[in-house]
Every structure is written in C-alpha cells, then in structure tokens.
Scaffold this active site. Sequence first.
Site, PDB file in Angstrom:
ATOM      1  N   ASP A  45     -13.642  37.350 -20.343  1.00 36.64           N
ATOM      2  CA  ASP A  45     -13.369  36.661 -19.082  1.00 36.64           C
ATOM      3  C   ASP A  45     -12.540  35.388 -19.305  1.00 36.64           C
ATOM      4  OD1 ASP A  45     -13.547  36.447 -16.381  1.00 36.64           O
ATOM      5  OD2 ASP A  45     -15.721  36.337 -16.304  1.00 36.64           O
ATOM      6  N   THR A  52     -13.476  49.216 -12.745  1.00 37.30           N
ATOM      7  CA  THR A  52     -13.177  49.984 -11.531  1.00 37.30           C
ATOM      8  C   THR A  52     -12.890  49.037 -10.356  1.00 37.30           C
ATOM      9  OG1 THR A  52     -15.567  50.110 -11.181  1.00 37.30           O
ATOM     10  CG2 THR A  52     -14.531  52.044 -12.150  1.00 37.30           C
ATOM     11  N   GLU A  53     -13.337  47.783 -10.487  1.00 37.43           N
ATOM     12  CA  GLU A  53     -13.104  46.789  -9.413  1.00 37.43           C
ATOM     13  C   GLU A  53     -11.765  46.053  -9.588  1.00 37.43           C
ATOM     14  OE1 GLU A  53     -16.348  46.407 -11.155  1.00 37.43           O
ATOM     15  OE2 GLU A  53     -17.099  47.900  -9.750  1.00 37.43           O
ATOM     16  N   ASN A  54     -11.187  46.104 -10.779  1.00 37.71           N
ATOM     17  CA  ASN A  54      -9.969  45.320 -11.050  1.00 37.71           C
ATOM     18  C   ASN A  54      -8.732  45.849 -10.320  1.00 37.71           C
ATOM     19  OD1 ASN A  54     -10.824  44.469 -14.511  1.00 37.71           O
ATOM     20  ND2 ASN A  54     -11.069  43.256 -12.650  1.00 37.71           N
ATOM     21  N   ARG A  88      -6.707  43.721  -7.685  1.00 35.40           N
ATOM     22  CA  ARG A  88      -5.900  42.534  -8.029  1.00 35.40           C
ATOM     23  C   ARG A  88      -4.450  42.747  -7.592  1.00 35.40           C
ATOM     24  NH1 ARG A  88      -7.983  39.320 -13.147  1.00 35.40           N
ATOM     25  NH2 ARG A  88     -10.195  39.586 -12.782  1.00 35.40           N
ATOM     26  N   ARG A 122     -20.166  37.051 -23.284  1.00 33.50           N
ATOM     27  CA  ARG A 122     -19.395  36.801 -22.060  1.00 33.50           C
ATOM     28  C   ARG A 122     -18.742  35.437 -22.173  1.00 33.50           C
ATOM     29  NH1 ARG A 122     -19.981  38.842 -16.090  1.00 33.50           N
ATOM     30  NH2 ARG A 122     -17.977  38.030 -15.450  1.00 33.50           N
TER      31      ARG A 122
END
Length: 218
Positions: free
Chosen positions: A8, A54-56, A59, A173
């Site tokens: 991140d 899967t959420e990227n 963008r 992370r």
Amino acid sequence: MHVACIMDGNGRWAQRRQLPRTAGHTAGEENLAEVVRAAVRRDVDWLTVFGFSTENWIRPRREVRHILGLHRRLFGRVAELNELGVRVQWIGRPFDDPSARTPVFVQRAIEKAIADTRHNEKMTLTVAFDYGSRAEIVEAGRRALRSARPVTVDTLTSGMYQPDMPPVDVMVRTSGEHRVSNFLLWQANGAPTYYTDRAWPDFDANELDTAIALARTA
Ligand code: FPP
C-alpha cells in the site's frame, strides 16, 4: 516461511514527492524486485503479493493501464527470477470465469512467466492479480459442491486458486493502514500482521527482517 504483502501507499509516496501517482507504482514495482532479492537471501520460501485487486478496476483508466504495464514488466523479469531461483505463480479470478477481467496481454505475460520459471525451487513468488479473497473462498465452495464433496476445511483448502500454497506466517501491510483487506483471508488465518508506516516503495530488507521476526515470535 511464507510472507504475504499488501503493497500500500504508492500513490501517497508519489504525492509527497510532487510526482504523479503512476510514478509511485513504478517505484513500487522496482521495490518489489528488490524485496524479492532480499527474501531469497533470507529463508523466505513463499512470498505472495497483492498486485491488483478485483476492486482496483474502478481506478482512473490511465492509472489502471499504467499498473497493467507494470505487471507485464514484473512478469517479464524471467532472466532475473531464474538467476535467483524464483518460481512464479499467480492467483486471481480464473481467466475463463465470466466475472474475470484480466486482459489477454497480462494473461499471456502471466502464463509465460509461470512456464519459464516452473523448475525454480528457491522461492515461490505468487502475484495476486484480479484477486479477491472472498471470491476465492466462494469459488472453493462451488468447486466442492460441483465435485459432490462435503464442504469442510480440507475440501475448501484444496479448492483455493493455488491449493499447494502453505498457510501465511506473517502478513505485511505498508503505509499506516491498520486494517484487514480482501487478501488471503483463508490462508492467513491466525497469522500476525506487521503494520508499518512506510509506503511500499520504501519497504526494505530491514523491514522484512522485522516482519520475519514477528512471525517467529508469534
Ligand atoms: C497500492 O498503492 C498499490 C496498488 C493499488 C497495487 C499496485 C502495486 C504496485 C504497482 C506495486 C507492485 C507492482 C506490481 C507489478 C505487482 P495505492 O495506489 O493504493 O497507494 P495510496 O494508498 O497511497 O493511494
């Protein structure tokens, strides 16, 4: 030792330097190559990284295109990976799944990297691309049902995208986000998480040592 990384903070790393977010992703890909080297020198035998979720896909299109190009670059590092003895694997929505979104040029790069590094034994680098952990667990459930097997911990484990992947020993992370993401929820059960304020492009070998030490004392 299985280390998993949520890489991140590339965007914020770039913004702090008055650079476009894409420059942060480029630095992130370059740093991943360094972290792979550092991991090989330690006794990390599995390194799994969250390359694209899967959420990227929501963008901005330019940013997505840039990140896809970086995946092609990463999967193209075959000579370097062979020199290090690193085998490449991939996890994500299977290419023939109707919801899958991996473009063909990335599919090809993934397939080629897997084929060209398959004999390496020092470390397995698994890149999660078009990956979501909940979708993976749902898919494992469907696979169990399709093969008329009972839904148990063992059958679900064997239905994961890479069933030979061992449990995660430590999750990393970066960039100060103290939360669980949609990453390896099944495989990282019970593992400690090493949270660091450093952005991914600044995650270095010393940080990796700290994460490994956390796994050892957990
Ligand atoms: C998080 O930074 C990182 C991603 C969205 C995934 C892409 C990762 C890389 C490009 C680095 C490794 C490269 C490859 C090819 C695997 P962010 O944009 O969420 O940063 P922010 O939280 O500061 O906005």
